[in-house]
Every structure is written in C-alpha cells, then in structure tokens.
Enzyme design. Structure first.
Site: not given
Length: 340
Positions: A67-68, A112, A161, A220
C-alpha cells in the site's frame, strides 16, 4: 521519496535503506496485484490526459502487500511531491488543518492507517476531499466564527488494514477503492528474484521458491527473509543453495509453511493447554504472553487463512490440520471443530 537504484547496484547496508531501495518505482516494476495495477494505471493515465490531479485513492488489505509503495508510485508517476502521515498522528482537527493548508497544488498526501484518525479530523477531511476547502473555527462559544480556507487541489491516498472501521461518509469520498490480495508463491518468487539481484544474493530457483513458500503471501516478509538468508551466506560462505536457505530460515524459527515462533506458540497453547478450544482471545493472549491485538492482527489472519484456526461465537478453535502440523492426534479437535 525513497531512491530506487538500478538492479545490482550496491546499496546502503541498513534495514531502512534496504527496505526503501527494494520498493519498485513504477507500476511496470510492481509485481502482482494485476487487477489493481490495471485500474490504477487507467486512473493515472486519465488524470494525466485531462491535466488534473487523480481522484482520491483508498487502498485496503493486510500489512506488507504494497500500500505504501503504491502511494509512492502514484506520486512518482504524476510527477508530484509525496507528503506522508498516519492516522494515529492526526488526533485533532488542527493537526489535519495544518497538514492540508501546507500542501502544494497537485501534491499527493498519503495517510497510513487512515481509519485511526480522530473523529473531528475525519469530519474536516470530508469537506477537504470534496471541495478542497476547510472551515476554521475562530473563537469560542456564541462568538465563534467559521472562516473558510481554500486548499490547493491534492490527491489523498489512504491506506487501511481494517476498512470496515472507516465511516461511510469518508469511504464514499474516495474516487477509487482497491483491496490488495495476498500473493501467490509464483509472484513472490519474482519479488525475491528482483530483490536478490539488487542485494547481490545468489540463489538457485529452488532457493527462491523456498523463501516464497515461507513468506505467508506477503512481499514484505519475503524481502525480510531474503535479507536473513543473505546474512547467513555472508557468515557461512561455504554453504550455498537451497540447503543454506533452509538452514537460515530454520535458524530464525520460520518453518516450512511460514509459521514463526509466535504462530506456533498460539497453536500449541490452543491445542495442548485448551484442548483445541474454544477459548477467548484474552485468555489465549495471556497464555502465550503476547498482546491480544498482536494475536488478532498478526497471527490470527494467517492461521485462519491456511485453515489452522477457526473463529466461532464461543472463541478460537484449532482445526484438524493444526493438529496434524503439530504432530498431535486430532480426533478430539475434529469433534470440537464440528460441534463449534
């Protein structure tokens, strides 16, 4: 924005620098999420042709799926600056007003965990997203006056999330909403392959597949495991190939399906101490010595996704595959699972 270097170029040997350097810089470099990439590319192309900022974008999904990175790509492909903040940091309407009033025309604002903003800030954000305007209250009580403040047009990229916690008025103001899905092992192999080239890590195909299989469908985690394999190769230079990959991951308590120490502790407590459940989340967290929020947000989603844990109105239960993975007869567990 973090600098992305050419494949094979040495990079600063710190975790944050590596994390940033491994991020793709364009949608063409971004691996996986094919549907979202196509939709986002259309959104950006249309905005560029019409010479306007892209619509506001909401990205939802579990942690670690990109997402980032996608927010950074939006800024890079529009040629605009990126301003980054987070929901927990915006606890007053004044915090948001200061942030919005400092944006330049066309700037991309990334928030975020946007669902964790204060309610007063959320209400101010409604007007800002829709009309590029906020109202500043001056004074108190009966003499208070509302002063409108015009904002430069901007694009908000929100990440969450837990999209279910977003109020509907806020969700409705995003022009594009995307949900990021977990990655398939084949996609994670491509992620590992790209990162290995950037980190100058030599891996055979079966070594890349081993890391991908243990990465819980999350890029990640794949990149993090790759860095630990790299460390193992640096220390044990005589050990290569898939055996070195397995040895490194076993050293860091990551088993063949990606369960780590905490995952196994939760399963072990559920199966051995509570006979498969059902057991409440609070009781389970005390049993393993970990915060309930960590178990609920980090451990539980993966165990439920792979079918090792079930959630019932009476609490969490272990499923027969969980018993099999721990090497414990699961007749009692199967009965409890059916009854639950």
């Amino acid at each position: 924005m973090d600098e992305v270097r050419d494949v094979g170029t040495p990079i600063d040997d710190s975790e944050l620098a590596i994390e940033g350097a491994l991020r793709p810089e364009s949608l063409a470099e971004f691996v996986g999420q094919h549907k979202v990439r196509g939709q986002l590319q259309l959104l950006l192309d249309a905005a560029r042709i019409q010479q306007r900022p892209p619509d506001h974008i909401l990205l939802s999904g579990p942690p670690g799926l990109g997402k980032t990175t996608l927010a950074m790509i939006v800024a890079h492909e529009t040629g605009r600056p990126l301003r980054m903040s987070s929901g927990p940091a915006i606890q007053h309407a004044g915090d948001l007003a200061a942030l919005l009033s400092s944006l330049t025309p066309g700037e991309v604002l990334f928030i975020d965990e946007v669902h964790r903003m204060a309610r007063s800030a959320e209400e101010m954000l409604y007007l800002a997203m829709e009309d590029f305007r906020i109202d500043i209250m001056v004074g108190k009580g009966a003499g208070a006056t509302s002063i409108p403040l015009e904002l430069a047009p901007f694009t908000l990229v929100g990440a969450t999330t837990r999209s279910g916690l977003l109020p509907n008025p806020l969700r409705d103001r995003f022009g594009f909403t995307a949900h990021l899905e977990y990655y398939e092992p084949e996609e994670l192999e491509l992620v590992v392959d790209r990162a290995a080239a950037m980190l100058a890590v030599t891996l055979p195909h079966d070594g890349r597949a081993e890391i991908a299989r243990r990465s819980r469908g999350t890029p990640r985690i794949a990149n993090r495991l790759l860095r630990r394999v790299r460390d193992f190769q640096v220390v044990h230079g005589d050990r290569k190939g898939v055996d070195a990959v397995r040895a490194a991951l076993e050293l860091y308590d990551v088993d063949e399906i990606g369960l780590d120490r905490l995952d196994r502790a939760v399963l072990d407590a559920l199966v051995r101490r509570f006979r498969g459940g059902p057991v409440g989340l609070g009781t389970l967290s005390v049993a393993v010595g970990e915060e309930a929020e960590t178990i609920e947000s980090v451990v539980e989603p993966y165990l439920v996704r792979i079918g090792f844990m079930g959630r019932t109105p009476r609490g969490r239960i272990a499923t027969p595959p969980a018993y099999a993975h721990l090497g414990i007869p699961h007749a009692d567990g199967a009965l409890r699972f059916d009854e639950a």
